[in-house]
Write a protein that holds these residues in place. Structure first.
Motif, PDB file in Angstrom:
ATOM      1  N   SER A  59       0.835  -1.209   0.000  1.00  0.00           N
ATOM      2  CA  SER A  59       0.000   0.000   0.000  1.00  0.00           C
ATOM      3  C   SER A  59       0.874   1.267   0.000  1.00  0.00           C
ATOM      4  N   THR A  60       2.004   1.256   0.762  1.00  0.00           N
ATOM      5  CA  THR A  60       2.894   2.413   0.804  1.00  0.00           C
ATOM      6  C   THR A  60       3.519   2.628  -0.567  1.00  0.00           C
ATOM      7  N   PHE A  61       3.903   1.534  -1.179  1.00  0.00           N
ATOM      8  CA  PHE A  61       4.533   1.605  -2.486  1.00  0.00           C
ATOM      9  C   PHE A  61       3.585   2.244  -3.511  1.00  0.00           C
ATOM     10  N   VAL A  62       2.350   1.772  -3.477  1.00  0.00           N
ATOM     11  CA  VAL A  62       1.373   2.308  -4.436  1.00  0.00           C
ATOM     12  C   VAL A  62       1.165   3.793  -4.193  1.00  0.00           C
ATOM     13  N   SER A  63       1.068   4.188  -2.905  1.00  0.00           N
ATOM     14  CA  SER A  63       0.794   5.597  -2.662  1.00  0.00           C
ATOM     15  C   SER A  63       2.007   6.451  -3.040  1.00  0.00           C
TER      16      SER A  63
ATOM     17  N   HIS B 273       2.152   9.562  -5.826  1.00  0.00           N
ATOM     18  CA  HIS B 273       2.692  10.895  -5.594  1.00  0.00           C
ATOM     19  C   HIS B 273       3.675  11.301  -6.675  1.00  0.00           C
ATOM     20  N   MET B 274       4.553  10.347  -7.030  1.00  0.00           N
ATOM     21  CA  MET B 274       5.577  10.642  -8.027  1.00  0.00           C
ATOM     22  C   MET B 274       4.966  11.021  -9.364  1.00  0.00           C
ATOM     23  N   GLU B 275       3.840  10.378  -9.647  1.00  0.00           N
ATOM     24  CA  GLU B 275       3.252  10.606 -10.963  1.00  0.00           C
ATOM     25  C   GLU B 275       2.212  11.708 -10.958  1.00  0.00           C
ATOM     26  N   SER B 276       1.929  12.288  -9.772  1.00  0.00           N
ATOM     27  CA  SER B 276       0.811  13.229  -9.733  1.00  0.00           C
ATOM     28  C   SER B 276       1.195  14.544 -10.406  1.00  0.00           C
TER      29      SER B 276
END
Ligand code: PMP
Ligand code: GLN
Length: 401
Positions: free
Chosen positions: A5-9, A13-16
């Protein structure tokens, strides 16, 4: 090990999006109706701010909605609205005003008047076009013009009777003027346009390309035996006009968001090009139910006297209060001048009233782009006698400082 879940979040963020947003509506905040209704809830106040009735919709109309839902009328309505409702409107306007609108080509059902207004403005306003709006003005007109790249020119209604300044209007018209938006009976002031007003508008727009949007959502809520001067009574004006109405007002059902537009075929064709991509169609079972309910004119023709009684009860109960009662000829809003009570600006006084005395009202300054202050608040009297008496008992207690 990094949890999934941390990885996905982190990835999100990186792609936002990290660019700059240039708002299309930099001056626009949250609608005052949402703000004041929220304050009313927070303070457990009597909510006379946002305009909606606190009494129920007719049982018969609710039964009709159930009937059509159960009968299976639950899929998309035709884009222009169900034929039964368009026909009922065509007959109603013929009967009430002698106006002829073709049910197929000149009438469209919408998801409330707000959608009708936004769609109509989007259909005709291009980059750089000008729209003339009379202030104080209902809050949705200007943002719709601005979102479409247009410019708003504000004409002022003259305080305290809120009449149009007919000497000013011609001076505001330029070669870029595309739209004039009128609203009678008028929210927030309760003023109305007279026959003389309509004839002047007709003369001023003659031989121009100016279109009129006529917001007539309170057409039946008119008092003192005054006749509503619908734009459809003036054939020359009607030929350049989109007339907008709302069943939310007529049937005490603001949450049903069902309205309509009447316009000559050439204007309606353009309206529909946008309407189909804004919402495609309105709510199906409600359209059938309203079409059926409209067959009986008793369901709307006494609305004027029904609301006039409420206006009179509200005003009578405040007769000996410190408030000055401004004239109100239509809508379900009463303006009260509080200058005998306080020198606070309207928004501050409205906040004080809701926090300290648990009555929510709308500052009229919110209907002005420049937040003009006349020390006047708008109170909605579409309430039960009990609510009105409870509210006026509190308001009558307020004493001059
Ligand atoms: N125009 C005016 C003047 C209104 O007061 C309102 C809402 N009360 C509307 C349009 C919007 O109507 P609807 O709720 O049908 O969108
Ligand atoms: N028309 C209603 C009013 O003037 C409110 C509509 C809305 O909440 N947007 O109070």
């Amino acid at each position: 090990m990094v949890k999934k879940s941390t990885f996905v979040s982190k990835l999100w963020h990186m792609e936002s999006f990290n660019g700059t947003i240039t708002s299309k509506l930099p001056q626009t905040g949250t609608s005052v109706f949402a703000v004041m209704s929220q304050l009313a809830r927070e303070h457990n106040a009597i909510n006379l701010s946002q305009g909606f009735p606190d009494f129920p919709v007719s049982e018969e109309l609710i039964d009709l909605v159930h009937y059509y839902m159960r009968k299976g009328y639950n899929q998309y309505a035709p884009m222009q609205g169900v034929p039964e409702l368009r026909t009922a409107l065509s007959q109603m306007f013929q009967k009430n005003y002698g106006a002829r609108y073709d049910a197929d080509k000149e009438i469209n059902i919408t998801a409330g008047a707000t959608q009708a207004l936004f769609t109509a403005i989007s259909a005709f306003i291009r980059e750089g076009d000008e729209a003339i709006i009379f202030e104080p003005a209902y809050d949705s007109y200007a943002p719709a013009v601005l979102t479409n790249g247009g410019m708003v020119k504000y004409a002022s209604l003259q305080f305290p009777d809120f009449s149009i300044n007919w000497d000013e209007l011609p001076r505001m018209i330029t070669s870029r003027t595309r739209l004039i938006i009128i609203n009678s009976p008028h929210n927030p002031t309760g003023s109305i346009l007279s026959d003389e007003d309509m004839l002047r508008l007709e003369r001023i727009t003659r031989n121009t390309d100016i279109l009129i949007i006529s917001d007539e959502v309170y057409e039946h809520l008119i008092f003192d035996n005054i006749k509503h001067q619908s734009v459809c009574l003036y054939p020359e004006l009607a030929s350049r006009s989109l007339l907008i109405g709302s069943f939310g007002k007529t049937f005490h059902a603001t949450g049903w968001k069902t309205g309509f537009v009447l316009a000559p075929e050439n204007l309606m064709n353009e309206f529909r090009k946008v309407h189909q991509f804004v919402v495609f169609a309105g709510n199906t079972p409600i359209q059938y139910a309203v079409a059926n309910y409209l067959q009986n004119a008793d369901h709307y023709k006494n609305l004027g006297s029904f609301f006039q009684q409420k206006r009179d009860l509200f005003a009578q109960a405040l007769k000996n209060s410190a408030f000055k009662i401004l004239p109100c000829h239509g809508t379900y809003f009463q303006l009260l001048d509080y200058s005998n009570l306080s020198q606070l600006p309207e928004m501050e006084f409205a906040r004080w009233l809701v926090q300290e005395h648990k009555i929510a009202a709308i500052p009229v300054s919110s209907f002005y782009q420049r937040k003009e202050n006349h020390q006047v608040l708008r109170f909605c009297f579409a309430k039960t006698e009990e609510t009105l008496l409870e509210a006026t008992a509190v308001l009558s207690q307020l004493k001059t400082e």
